[in-house]
Design an enzyme around this catalytic site. Sequence first.
Site, PDB file in Angstrom:
ATOM      1  N   TYR A  49       6.847 -11.442   5.781  1.00 52.87           N
ATOM      2  CA  TYR A  49       6.125 -11.280   4.519  1.00 52.87           C
ATOM      3  C   TYR A  49       4.620 -11.285   4.776  1.00 52.87           C
ATOM      4  CZ  TYR A  49       4.466 -12.213  -0.225  1.00 52.87           C
ATOM      5  OH  TYR A  49       3.814 -12.150  -1.436  1.00 52.87           O
TER       6      TYR A  49
ATOM      7  N   SER B 198       3.541  -8.025   6.125  1.00 51.05           N
ATOM      8  CA  SER B 198       3.510  -6.955   5.132  1.00 51.05           C
ATOM      9  C   SER B 198       2.260  -7.041   4.267  1.00 51.05           C
ATOM     10  CB  SER B 198       4.774  -7.003   4.263  1.00 51.05           C
ATOM     11  OG  SER B 198       4.771  -8.091   3.358  1.00 51.05           O
ATOM     12  N   LYS B 199       1.845  -8.244   3.913  1.00 51.61           N
ATOM     13  CA  LYS B 199       0.686  -8.396   3.039  1.00 51.61           C
ATOM     14  C   LYS B 199      -0.625  -8.192   3.804  1.00 51.61           C
ATOM     15  CE  LYS B 199       2.850  -8.820  -0.737  1.00 51.61           C
ATOM     16  NZ  LYS B 199       2.756  -7.718  -1.716  1.00 51.61           N
TER      17      LYS B 199
ATOM     18  N   SER C  49      -1.812 -10.736  -0.754  1.00 53.82           N
ATOM     19  CA  SER C  49      -1.541 -12.165  -0.904  1.00 53.82           C
ATOM     20  C   SER C  49      -2.435 -12.938   0.040  1.00 53.82           C
ATOM     21  CB  SER C  49      -0.070 -12.451  -0.570  1.00 53.82           C
ATOM     22  OG  SER C  49       0.162 -13.830  -0.406  1.00 53.82           O
TER      23      SER C  49
ATOM     24  N   ASN D 101       2.464  -3.073  -6.987  1.00 48.17           N
ATOM     25  CA  ASN D 101       2.779  -4.492  -7.139  1.00 48.17           C
ATOM     26  C   ASN D 101       4.176  -4.856  -6.638  1.00 48.17           C
ATOM     27  OD1 ASN D 101       2.567  -7.258  -8.515  1.00 48.17           O
ATOM     28  ND2 ASN D 101       4.297  -6.349  -9.594  1.00 48.17           N
TER      29      ASN D 101
ATOM     30  N   VAL E  53      11.029   1.789  -4.900  1.00 50.59           N
ATOM     31  CA  VAL E  53       9.776   2.252  -4.282  1.00 50.59           C
ATOM     32  C   VAL E  53       9.931   2.540  -2.798  1.00 50.59           C
ATOM     33  CG1 VAL E  53       8.351   1.005  -5.964  1.00 50.59           C
ATOM     34  CG2 VAL E  53       8.928  -0.094  -3.777  1.00 50.59           C
TER      35      VAL E  53
END
Length: 243
Positions: free
Chosen positions: A151, A154-155, A139, A86, A60
């Site tokens: 992380y 990114s979320k 998340s 996802n 992706v």
Amino acid sequence: MLKNKKIIITGAASGIGREIVNQCLREGASVIACDMNEQALHHLSSMYVHESLHTYQLDVSKYEEVASFFLNMESEHSDVDGLVNNAGIYLAKNIMDYHEDEIDKVLDINVKGFVYFSQMFGKKLIQRHRKGVIVNMSSVSGIEGSSDAIYGLSKAAILGLTKSCAMNFSPYIRVNAVAPTMVHTPMMETIPDWRKEEYASHQLIDTPVMPEDVADTVVFLLSEKSKHYTGATFDINNGGYLR
């Protein structure tokens, strides 16, 4: 709930993605399952021997691969009307221990991958004045912070992307996000014990969140039962964080 729907799911071969595939098929949808892990895709195909399941290997984070995939959609699946973004990775590292290439990898998959698929899916449907739905997997880390700051970044970005795409794709495409707490998947083994204990101590419901629980919400958002929701974030956190 999803009869006559055709849905693209990224990161579809394991964990939450695999359960979303399962429930979408069960609810009557045709599924186009995308993953970069060829072996896991073969396993998925063997688990769900179903004429409505189509698998595609792609990364992706590679714009050219995503563009080629959507070009194929024109001839093979021109009636696609749903997208579940996802695919994602979690390196479980402290920000001070990240190398440049690792930062790029997380943001390329967890953010750019969502952007590429949203952009090309949006163009495909809006040019034809067709209705559709996007569900983005964020998340609780994007809302409350993460022990892995890259992380968490990114979320959090996905929440902004969701709201902005809801505005840009209106009135044709509804766009919503799902923000789960810890979910019992292999990724959970990489979360530090202190962080898992902190999450659990805040929760008002003592039943663990499972992949099928997340998939239940995704199916709802893909269905006509959620026709008045767009630009929203659905928390699945056992009441651990109230806002």
